[in-house]
Design an enzyme around this catalytic site. Structure first.
Site, PDB file in Angstrom:
ATOM      1  N   GLU A   6     -40.762 -18.671  16.733  1.00 35.09           N
ATOM      2  CA  GLU A   6     -40.889 -17.824  15.546  1.00 35.09           C
ATOM      3  C   GLU A   6     -42.298 -17.252  15.355  1.00 35.09           C
ATOM      4  OE1 GLU A   6     -37.427 -20.605  14.751  1.00 35.09           O
ATOM      5  OE2 GLU A   6     -39.429 -20.778  15.632  1.00 35.09           O
TER       6      GLU A   6
ATOM      7  N   GLU B  87     -33.390 -25.890  16.033  1.00 30.20           N
ATOM      8  CA  GLU B  87     -33.307 -26.511  14.707  1.00 30.20           C
ATOM      9  C   GLU B  87     -31.901 -27.043  14.441  1.00 30.20           C
ATOM     10  OE1 GLU B  87     -36.464 -24.372  11.846  1.00 30.20           O
ATOM     11  OE2 GLU B  87     -35.135 -22.966  12.880  1.00 30.20           O
TER      12      GLU B  87
END
Length: 698
Positions: A131, A111
Site C-alpha cells: 500500500e 490481511e
C-alpha cells in the site's frame, strides 16, 4: 460426499467430509472487490451454520491468491461490506478457518490471510503489504495483526518498503505455518484434514500479544525522515503499528483513521494517480487491433542505446539479431549486452540459467541481410536524418513483408523516415530511454500512415519488455523531449541570471526530482544536447533569447561523467562543482552585461514547473499526447518526476490553472517571447476546468 454451492459468481462453497472449501474465483488476480467480500462473508456464515462442517479452508482459483484491492473501486464511495469487517468476521468464526496461499497474497489479500487461524503457502508464494507504493498504508488489519504475528520490525519492513517476501522468509517469520507443493485445492483439503487430526495448530491472530519494539519504531522513524519525508502515509503507518500493543478493536479503528487520512493527502492522491497512469496509457485508439507476432527482432546499432534495447529484448525472451558496421563495434556491443545481463543476475532480475539462455538468443552480425526473416527491426543509430533514411531504404529492400520497421529516434520526424520506404504503414517510432534495459518508459510514435496493427504491435512489444508504453504523435521531440527542450531553456535563463548549477539541482531535488538537470546532463553526456542545439539552430527564432553557456562548456571537451568533468568534477568518489565551469558562467554573464541575482529554491521550482506545464498543455492541445495523464506517465517513468507528485499535469491541478496563467503573465514582463500563455491553459482557467477532467473515463 461432495456438495458444492455457488454463493455468487466469485465465491463457491464446497463441503466434503466435515471440511468446507471456500474458493475465490475473480480473475485475473482475485481482487477483493465487493462481490468477493460479500461472498466470503456468506460462505463463512453458511459453513458455520452447517453442523457437519468442522473446519473451513479458503483458497483461490487461477494463478494467484488475492493480490490486492479492486482498482475499479478506487476513488468511489465505499461498498459494504468493508474488508476490515470481513477480516474481523472471519477471525471471529466459531470454527477454525485456514487459508491456502499461492502465487501472491498482497495488500488486502495478505490481511485476509492474517485474519484466518492458520496459513499454508504453496511453494513459489510471495506475500507483501504494498500500500505504501500508492501513498497509503494497510487498512484492513495489516498494521495490527502483523505485529502480533511477526513482530513490529518485520511488519514495518514490508509495510514501509512494499517489497514482496518469498515463502521461505515468510515461514521463518511465522507469517505462514508451512510450505507445501501441489494443486492448491488438494493442499487445502490436506491442510484442513491436518487441522482435524491436530497436526496443524490454529489460533486467532488478534488474540496474540504484540511486543512493543521501540528500537524498530525509532529506526523506522529515522529512515522515513531521511528517505520518505514527502510520503505522508509513511509516518502514519509507523504510528499505526505502534498501536498494536493495545486492544485489537482500538488499533483497527486507529489504522482505519490513518488510512482515510492518507487517502486525502497530496502524496496519496499523487501516487494513486501515478498508479492509474501506468494503466490508462494502454487505452489507445488502436487497442482493438491485433498485434503482429514478434519472436525475433533486429537491432541496428550496438552503442549504448542499441545494446540496452537488445538487452531488454533478450530479457523479454526474444531472439535478437544485433547489427553493426564493423567487427570491433559489434564486439563492443556484444560485450556491453553480456555485461548488462550479468548486472541483471546480480540485481536478482534473472537467474543464471535464464542469463545463459538469453545470451544464446543473441546473434551479432555485420551483415544487414541477416534481418531478412525478423518480425521487427529497431534502428538505434545516432540522430542524423540522412543516415536513418539510408538505413530504412535498405531495410525496405531486405525485410520480409509485414515486418515492422521502427526507429529509436529521440526527436526526428517519423513521417519523413517512413516516406523513403514502400511500406509507410509498417513504420513507427519506438523511443526507448537510456539505459533501455532499465528505464521503463517507451514512447510509441505513430506516424501519419502507421497501420493500427503496427501500433498495437509496438504496445505489445512494450508489454513483453515490461515497459510503460505511451502513444505519441509526430513532432520534434514527441512528448517528453519536446517538453524537455522547452523547460531546459528556463533552466539556462536562471543560470545566466544568477542561479548556479548546484543551486538549481538542489532546489529541484528538494522538490522531489530523482536528479537535478545539471547532474542529468553530465550523466547523459553534454555532447548529446550540444549536437541537438546545433541541429535546431537554423529553426531558432531571431527574437529568442539564447544562452551559450552550455556550448562553451562543451567546446572545452567537457561532456560530463564520461570525460571526468562537465558542470561538476568527477575525479574522486564525491562529485563537486567544477570551478572552471563556474568561471565560464561568470564570463558569459559579464559579456551579456548581467548582474547576477539570487533565486530562492521556491522561485527555481516555480519557474521550472510553470515552463514544464506550459509546454505540456501545448502537447495535449496539439494532440501529440492523447490526454494529460499520458504526459504524466511520460515524466513519471522516463524523466524522474516524483511519483508522490503524480506527474506535471496532476500537479498543475494542485497549483491551480488560474495561478499558472498568472505566473506566466508575470514572467512575460521579463521575456514576452518565451513566456506565453498557451490558449488551451487560458481556456481551462477561464472555464474553471482542470486537467483531471480531461482524463475522464481513463
Amino acid at each position: 460426499m461432495t456438495d458444492t454451492t455457488r454463493i455468487n459468481d466469485k465465491i463457491s462453497l464446497e463441503r466434503q467430509d466435515g471440511i468446507a472449501l471456500v474458493r475465490i474465483d475473480n480473475p485475473p488476480v482475485n481482487a477483493s472487490g465487493q462481490a468477493v467480500r460479500q461472498g466470503l462473508l456468506e460462505a463463512v456464515d453458511a459453513a458455520n451454520a452447517d453442523t457437519d462442517v468442522k473446519v473451513i479452508a479458503i483458497y483461490a482459483a487461477g494463478r494467484t491468491f488475492v493480490a490486492g484491492a479492486d482498482i475499479r473501486e478506487f476513488g468511489k464511495p465505499p461498498k459494504s461490506p468493508a474488508l476490515p469487517d470481513v477480516c474481523n468476521q472471519i477471525e471471529a468464526s466459531g470454527k477454525p478457518v485456514i487459508s491456502v496461499l499461492h502465487g501472491t497474497a498482497l495488500g488486502g489479500g495478505l490481511e485476509l490471510a492474517l485474519a484466518t487461524h492458520a496459513r499454508v503457502g504453496i511453494k513459489g508464494l510471495r506475500v507483501g503489504l504494498p500500500e505504501i507504493l500508492l501513498g497509503l498504508l494497510p487498512g484492513a488489519g495489516g498494521t495490527q495483526r502483523g505485529p502480533r504475528l511477526i513482530g513490529m520490525a518485520n511488519t514495518l519492513d514490508i509495510a514501509l518498503s512494499g517489497r514482496q517476501v518469498k515463502a521461505e522468509e515468510a515461514l521463518s517469520w511465522g507469517l505462514i505455518d508451512r510450505i507445501e507443493t501441489g494443486d492448491v485445492r488438494e493442499v487445502a483439503l490436506a491442510a484442513a484434514r491436518d487441522v482435524l487430526a491436530g497436526r496443524l495448530a490454529t489460533r486467532r491472530t488478534g488474540e496474540l500479544e504484540a511486543t512493543r519494539d521501540e528500537a524498530a519504531l525509532e529506526a523506522a522513524r529515522a529512515m522515513v525522515a531521511k528517505k520518505m519525508a514527502r510520503i505522508a502515509s509513511a509516518p502514519l503507518c509507523i504510528e499505526a503499528v505502534a498501536r498494536a500493543t493495545g486492544p485489537l478493536a482500538e488499533g483497527m479503528a486507529f489504522e482505519r483513521q490513518c488510512f482515510t487520512e492518507a487517502l486525502k493527502t497530496p502524496s496519496g492522491q499523487g501516487m494513486i494517480h501515478a498508479f492509474f497512469a501506468e494503466r490508462a496509457v494502454a487505452k489507445i485508439p488502436e487497442a482493438g487491433a491485433t498485434p503482429r507476432p514478434v519472436t525475433k527482432i533486429g537491432v541496428i546499432g550496438g552503442g549504448t542505446m542499441g545494446s540496452g534495447i537488445a538487452t531488454a529484448a533478450l530479457m523479454g525472451g526474444l531472439e535478437v539479431r544485433l547489427i553493426e558496421v564493423a567487427d570491433e563495434a559489434l564486439e563492443r556491443g556484444r560485450a556491453t549486452i553480456a555485461k548488462n545481463l550479468d548486472g541483471a543476475v546480480k540485481r536478482g532480475k534473472m537467474s543464471a540459467e535464464k542469463h545463459d539462455a538469453a545470451l544464446a538468443r543473441l546473434a551479432p552480425s555485420t551483415d544487414m541481410h541477416t534481418l531478412a526473416d525478423v518480425d521487427l527491426v529497431i534502428e538505434a543509430v545516432f540522430e542524423n536524418m540522412e543516415v536513418k533514411k539510408e538505413i530504412f531504404t535498405k531495410l525496405d529492400a531486405i525485410c520480409k513483408p509485414g515486418a515492422v520497421l521502427a526507429s529509436n529516434t529521440s526527436y526526428l520526424n517519423i513521417d519523413e523516415i517512413a516516406r523513403v520506404t514502400s511500406r509507410p504503414q509498417d513504420v513507427l517510432g519506438l523511443h526507448f530511454f537510456s539505459p533501455a534495459h532499465i528505464m521503463r518508459l517507451l514512447e510509441v510514435v505513430v506516424a501519419e500512415k502507421t497501420a493500427p496493427e503496427v501500433v498495437a504491435t509496438g504496445f505489445a512489444l512494450g508489454k513483453a519488455l515490461r515497459k510503460v508504453a505511451v502513444r505519441a504523435g509526430v513532432c520534434d521531440g514527441f512528448i517528453g523531449n519536446r517538453i524537455l527542450a522547452h523547460y531546459g531553456k528556463v533552466i539556462m535563463y536562471m543560470l545566466m541570471d544568477g542561479a548556479d548549477p548546484a543551486e538549481i539541482d538542489a532546489a529541484l531535488e528538494g522538490f522531489g526530482l530523482a536528479m537535478g538537470p545539471f547532474k542529468v546532463g553530465d550523466l547523459a553526456g553534454l555532447d548529446i544536447g550540444w549536437a541537438e542545439r546545433k541541429r535546431r539552430a537554423p529553426l531558432r527564432p531571431a527574437e529568442e533569447r539564447y544562452i551559450p553557456i552550455a556550448d562553451r562548456i562543451c567546446e572545452q571537451g567537457w561532456f560530463g561523467r564520461k570525460t571526468g568533468r562537465g558542470w561538476y568534477l568527477y575525479d574522486d568518489a564525491e562529485i563537486r562543482p567544477n570551478p572552471a565551469a563556474q568561471a565560464i558562467i561568470d564570463a558569459e554573464r559579464a559579456r551579456a552585461g548581467i548582474t547576477p541575482r539570487k533565486f530562492t529554491p521556491e522561485e527555481i521550482v516555480d519557474r521550472f514547473l510553470t515552463a514544464m506545464i506550459s509546454e505540456s498543455a501545448r502537447v495535449v492541445a496539439d494532440g501529440i499526447a492523447q490526454r494529460p495523464i499520458d504526459v504524466d506517465a511520460v515524466f513519471l517513468f522516463g524523466y524522474g518526476f516524483p511519483r508522490f507528485r503524480g506527474g506535471p499535469l496532476h500537479h498543475a491541478d494542485q497549483i491551480g490553472v488560474a495561478e499558472l496563467v498568472a505566473r506566466i503573465e508575470a514572467y512575460a514582463k521579463e521575456d514576452a517571447q518565451y513566456w506565453q500563455v498557451p490558449p488551451f491553459l487560458r481556456k481551462l482557467a477561464e472555464t474553471g476546468g482542470s486537467f483531471a477532467a480531461l482524463n475522464t473515463g481513463d
